[in-house]
Motif scaffolding. Structure first.
Motif, mmCIF file in Angstrom:
data_model
loop_
_atom_site.group_PDB
_atom_site.id
_atom_site.type_symbol
_atom_site.label_atom_id
_atom_site.label_comp_id
_atom_site.label_asym_id
_atom_site.label_seq_id
_atom_site.Cartn_x
_atom_site.Cartn_y
_atom_site.Cartn_z
ATOM 1 N N THR A 83 0.851 -1.192 0.000
ATOM 2 C CA THR A 83 0.000 0.000 0.000
ATOM 3 C C THR A 83 0.888 1.243 0.000
ATOM 4 O O THR A 83 1.860 1.316 0.766
ATOM 5 C CB THR A 83 -0.932 0.008 1.220
ATOM 6 O OG1 THR A 83 -1.723 -1.182 1.215
ATOM 7 C CG2 THR A 83 -1.832 1.226 1.204
ATOM 8 N N TYR A 84 0.515 2.253 -0.862
ATOM 9 C CA TYR A 84 1.290 3.484 -0.971
ATOM 10 C C TYR A 84 0.530 4.613 -0.273
ATOM 11 O O TYR A 84 -0.709 4.636 -0.271
ATOM 12 C CB TYR A 84 1.526 3.844 -2.445
ATOM 13 C CG TYR A 84 2.433 2.858 -3.152
ATOM 14 C CD1 TYR A 84 3.798 3.077 -3.229
ATOM 15 C CD2 TYR A 84 1.908 1.709 -3.751
ATOM 16 C CE1 TYR A 84 4.629 2.179 -3.872
ATOM 17 C CE2 TYR A 84 2.727 0.803 -4.401
ATOM 18 C CZ TYR A 84 4.094 1.043 -4.451
ATOM 19 O OH TYR A 84 4.915 0.151 -5.086
ATOM 20 N N SER A 224 -3.480 3.871 -1.176
ATOM 21 C CA SER A 224 -3.995 3.148 -2.337
ATOM 22 C C SER A 224 -2.911 2.184 -2.815
ATOM 23 O O SER A 224 -1.719 2.375 -2.534
ATOM 24 C CB SER A 224 -4.395 4.111 -3.452
ATOM 25 O OG SER A 224 -4.807 3.395 -4.605
ATOM 26 N N ALA A 225 -3.351 1.165 -3.534
ATOM 27 C CA ALA A 225 -2.387 0.241 -4.129
ATOM 28 C C ALA A 225 -1.657 0.869 -5.305
ATOM 29 O O ALA A 225 -0.614 0.382 -5.737
ATOM 30 C CB ALA A 225 -3.096 -1.044 -4.567
ATOM 31 N N SER A 226 -2.180 1.975 -5.856
ATOM 32 C CA SER A 226 -1.549 2.693 -6.965
ATOM 33 C C SER A 226 -0.913 3.980 -6.432
ATOM 34 O O SER A 226 -1.603 4.788 -5.795
ATOM 35 C CB SER A 226 -2.590 3.034 -8.040
ATOM 36 O OG SER A 226 -2.031 3.883 -9.023
ATOM 37 N N PRO A 227 0.359 4.226 -6.659
ATOM 38 C CA PRO A 227 0.999 5.456 -6.156
ATOM 39 C C PRO A 227 0.356 6.712 -6.733
ATOM 40 O O PRO A 227 0.124 7.686 -5.999
ATOM 41 C CB PRO A 227 2.452 5.293 -6.580
ATOM 42 C CG PRO A 227 2.643 3.832 -6.820
ATOM 43 C CD PRO A 227 1.334 3.314 -7.291
ATOM 44 N N ALA A 228 0.057 6.725 -8.044
ATOM 45 C CA ALA A 228 -0.532 7.910 -8.655
ATOM 46 C C ALA A 228 -1.928 8.178 -8.114
ATOM 47 O O ALA A 228 -2.318 9.342 -7.888
ATOM 48 C CB ALA A 228 -0.575 7.736 -10.174
ATOM 49 N N GLN A 229 -2.701 7.127 -7.888
ATOM 50 C CA GLN A 229 -4.053 7.312 -7.378
ATOM 51 C C GLN A 229 -4.028 7.848 -5.942
ATOM 52 O O GLN A 229 -4.880 8.658 -5.563
ATOM 53 C CB GLN A 229 -4.821 5.993 -7.435
ATOM 54 C CG GLN A 229 -6.317 6.142 -7.193
ATOM 55 C CD GLN A 229 -7.040 4.822 -7.392
ATOM 56 O OE1 GLN A 229 -6.442 3.756 -7.232
ATOM 57 N NE2 GLN A 229 -8.299 4.896 -7.767
ATOM 58 N N VAL A 477 4.224 2.076 2.105
ATOM 59 C CA VAL A 477 4.304 2.253 3.565
ATOM 60 C C VAL A 477 3.905 0.991 4.315
ATOM 61 O O VAL A 477 4.175 0.866 5.511
ATOM 62 C CB VAL A 477 3.401 3.415 4.004
ATOM 63 C CG1 VAL A 477 3.912 4.722 3.440
ATOM 64 C CG2 VAL A 477 1.949 3.173 3.583
ATOM 65 N N SER A 478 3.243 0.089 3.650
ATOM 66 C CA SER A 478 2.881 -1.177 4.278
ATOM 67 C C SER A 478 2.984 -2.282 3.231
ATOM 68 O O SER A 478 2.815 -2.019 2.027
ATOM 69 C CB SER A 478 1.451 -1.116 4.853
ATOM 70 O OG SER A 478 0.508 -0.991 3.813
#
Length: 794
Positions: A83-84, A224-229, A477-478
């Motif tokens: 997760t980002y 989110s699982a997507s960095p950009a999102q 981060v996780s």
């Protein structure tokens, strides 16, 4: 021929069994009650000392639980989707200063800083803001495609025919099924609403608002699982929050202006009506000078109140003077200051002096003497009359003070009635004036606020700014391996501790020395440490007292020997029975070790193996058991041929002998007491009997009633507490009370004073240094059955 048991000789120095038992019980209970400190009975709970013992005892189990849970947590972390996190930093200030300053601001943001910041944080977490961000970013696919069921958003839809709530079976089972189905079933079936709820819930769970301590900064984080999102979510939330704040302030100004205009009209009407009512009331009641009259009456009432206090003080003073004069008239100040009274007292003093001088010449009945006494009495009467006059004068002053007080009090009551009447008349006027003043102030305030809103409604400033925009994160981060490892270690620690405490709670054995007196109510005579030193095959543990006299095991039995020497008033018991509740509690080892220790003191000791069902002493001393106690009790052998010397100086042995059909019948016969008396006659100072266990058989009870002095052994961590209590209860029912308890195989925490640093293993096994075999000869010096084959072969 053996005499019957009733004709057996008894030792005259020993008291009867019951009396000796009672004295021993009373003595120990008295000592225990004196030695027990206040609050010791409540120490049965778990203490810090017990917790340390448990942790040291089960340290490997606890470590295994921690390692296992930590490994599972790390595996879980490595298999979790990353997760980002992206964070935007906002600054929330107080609202900016208005172009035109007024006494008060119309915004609701001019509150306390703490409340204002808390409000802003909750607004950032609100559902309405989340829905606005979802709409701005077009995150809801259902809204983009339009309604799919032809139902307006938010409209409820009836449950279908196959709904489990409607088709549930009748009865209480059906009610339970329907209730369970209702808990997990939404109230509407609109796919657009359900989809909207799912999107909003997912978005709100991915947002985190964290205020920066001691500042006006707020971190808005998106996960989110997507960095950009993640960066898109955080920036969108920040921008939408700023827009909503601006719109809310503009809307509040418009609403405030409209509201104030309506309230101003209503207040103006009330103000005009209040003025008309007040004017009419003053005209109809003619109370233009009511305030001046009220002040005069109040002043008069105050003056009379002060006058009443003064006259009360004067009356109390007059009353005190009167009481003083009435109590002791002659010593009153008014009497003492009276010139007349002083003159009379001087005349009386002269007359008394003349009387005394004449008394030396004349007798009391002489006419001159009688005349002098008459003159003295007349002067006394005049003094009394003068004192009575003073008392009447003081009484008159008291009466005058009382009359004055009553007059002032009556006038005060009349004035009070006038004040109350005046106040009643002024109530209505005050109410009308107060209402008029309130309406006028309200009207002025509303008019002022309306003007302020009219000036400031077109001016709106932004007090929320973006300090740092959210950027696309580089690393997740996780999962955090350190956090997962810490949680795994904590879970393993808690799980291990729970398992340890549950296991210890279910284990009711005696594990430590301090539990003996607390739970059994018996004195602790010795603590025998757990021996971890491996012994040679066939070598008894009790022979450590001979092979290694400096070891902790030998020192423990020497300490028990010392305790036995102080257990009775005559010193160590001459006859001692060693028993336990069940087998394998080191009673035979204890009996042999005590016999060796007493023999090392130079005393002649006879060790008798009284456990004819399971003898073990002959194995420990490596001798034959062809004949022994059972042979003597059955009358087959003489005692001289059964008592054998050992290689241990001053120690002799009588083995158990062949297993008889009924050992308890042999022990109940008269031969046992004859054996003990004869052994003492032969010069044995100590007779120690290794008895059978108490539970299951009656041999130990029969032996105890003939020996009296009993040593009870308990193996630490092995013997169940219920079994020990059953054994002690059985002994008490038979009139027996042990001298004390020997705790065997005690852990290191229970070895008070035995910390010599040795490491031993409790049980049979090879010994490093080896042990010399012990040769056994009988009392007459003849070789035993074990030695005869060896000598024949030689």
């Amino acid at each position: 021929m053996t005499p019957p048991p009733s004709q057996l000789p008894t030792i005259g120095t020993q008291p009867p069994v019951a009396s000796a038992l009672q004295l021993r019980q009373q003595s120990y209970m008295l000592q225990a009650s004196l030695a027990r400190q206040p609050g010791e009975d409540a120490e049965e709970g778990i203490t810090a000392k017990d917790i340390v013992r448990l942790l040291l005892k089960h340290k490997w189990m606890l470590l295994a639980a921690i390692v296992l849970c930590t490994s599972v947590a790390l595996l879980r972390a490595l298999t979790t989707r990353p997760t980002y996190q992206s964070t935007a930093l906002l600054q929330i200030d107080r609202p900016a200063a208005r172009i035109v300053q007024f006494n008060r601001d119309v915004d609701n943001y001019q509150e306390e800083d703490y409340l204002m910041m808390q409000t802003q944080h909750e607004l950032l977490r609100s559902r309405s803001l989340a829905e606005r961000v979802i709409d701005d970013l077009q995150l809801d696919p259902m809204r983009a495609r339009g309604r799919t069921l032809g139902v307006a958003p938010g409209a409820p839809v009836a449950a279908p025919a196959g709904d489990p709530i409607e088709s549930a079976a009748p009865g209480w089972i059906g009610s339970i099924q329907a209730g369970y189905a209702r808990l997990g079933k939404p109230s509407v079936q609109d796919n657009e609403i359900l989809g909207r709820e799912a999107v909003v819930g997912q978005f709100m769970s991915s947002i985190s608002v964290e205020p920066v301590k001691n500042s006006r900064l707020v971190r808005v984080s998106a996960y989110s699982a997507s960095p950009a999102q993640a960066a898109r979510f955080a920036n969108g939330l920040a921008q939408s929050f700023i827009s909503v704040s601006m719109e809310r302030r503009m809307q509040s100004s418009v609403y405030a202006k409209s509201f104030l205009e309506d309230q101003l009209k209503a207040t103006k009407s009330k103000l005009e009506e209040s003025e008309r009512v007040l004017n009419s009331y003053t005209k109809s009641n003619s109370i233009l000078s009511l305030d001046e009259k009220t002040n005069v009456i109040n002043q008069t009432y105050t003056e009379y109140s002060a006058a009443l206090s003064r006259v009360e003080q004067e009356r109390l003073k007059a009353e005190a003077n009167y009481n003083a004069v009435a109590a002791n008239p002659e010593s009153a100040p008014q009497v003492l200051e009276s010139r007349t009274v002083q003159t009379y007292k001087e005349q009386r003093a002269k007359l008394e002096a003349d009387y005394l001088n004449s008394l030396a010449i004349y007798k009391p009945e002489f006419p001159k003497m009688l005349q002098l006494r008459a003159q003295i009495a007349e002067v006394d009467a005049r003094v009394k009359a003068e004192v009575a006059a003073v008392l009447i004068s003081v009484k008159g002053q008291l009466d005058a003070a009382k009359r004055q007080e009553e007059q002032v009090r009556a006038r005060l009551l009349d004035t009070r009635k006038e004040v109350l009447t005046t106040q009643d008349k002024s109530v209505d006027l005050n109410l009308l004036k107060r209402e008029l003043d309130t309406n006028r102030q309200l009207y002025d305030g509303l008019l002022q606020r309306l003007k302020e809103v009219g000036v400031t409604s077109g001016v709106a400033t932004n007090n929320i700014t973006v300090v740092d925009e959210a950027r696309t994160p580089l690393f997740p981060v996780s999962p955090d391996l350190r956090k997962f490892a810490g949680m795994g270690m904590l879970a393993g620690l808690l799980l291990g501790l729970a398992f340890i405490f549950i296991r210890e709670h279910l284990d009711d054995s005696v594990k430590h020395a301090d539990e003996i007196e607390l739970k059994l109510g018996l004195p602790l005579l010795g603590i025998i440490p757990q021996v971890r030193k491996k012994l040679a095959m066939g070598h008894s543990l009790a022979l450590l007292a001979v092979d290694d006299p400096r070891c902790a095991f030998a020192e423990a039995y020497r300490s028990m020997r010392t305790a036995l020497q102080f257990s009775t008033a005559e010193g160590a018991p001459r006859r001692l029975l060693v028993t336990s509740s069940v087998q394998s509690e080191a009673k035979s080892t204890t009996a042999l070790s005590l016999a060796i220790n007493f023999a090392q003191m130079g005393q002649r000791v006879l060790l008798i193996d009284g456990d004819m069902r399971n003898p073990s002493i002959h194995k420990a001393l490596n001798c034959a058991n062809e004949a022994g106690l059972s042979s003597y009790l059955s009358g087959d052998e003489h005692r001289e041929s059964l008592i054998r010397d050992t290689e241990i100086p001053n120690l002799s042995l009588m083995t158990a002998g062949p297993h008889p059909p009924s050992p308890v019948d042999l022990l109940m016969g008269p031969h046992l007491l004859e054996l003990l008396d004869s052994a003492e006659a032969m010069g044995f100072e100590k007779i120690i009997i290794d008895g059978p266990p108490v539970l299951g058989i009656a041999d130990a009870i029969v032996l105890g009633n003939q020996i009296q002095h009993i040593l009870f052994t308990v193996k630490a961590g092995s013997t169940r507490l219920s079994g020990i209590r059953d054994a002690l209860r059985r002994m008490r029912m038979s009139g027996l009370m042990p001298l004390g308890v020997a705790l065997t195989a005690a852990p290191e925490q229970s070895q008070y004073g035995y910390g010599y640093g040795y490491g031993y293993g409790y049980g049979p096994g090879p010994e490093a240094g080896g042990a010399k075999p012990t040769g056994i000869r009988d009392q007459l010096g003849r070789p035993t059955a074990v030695e005869r084959p060896a000598r024949a072969a030689a």
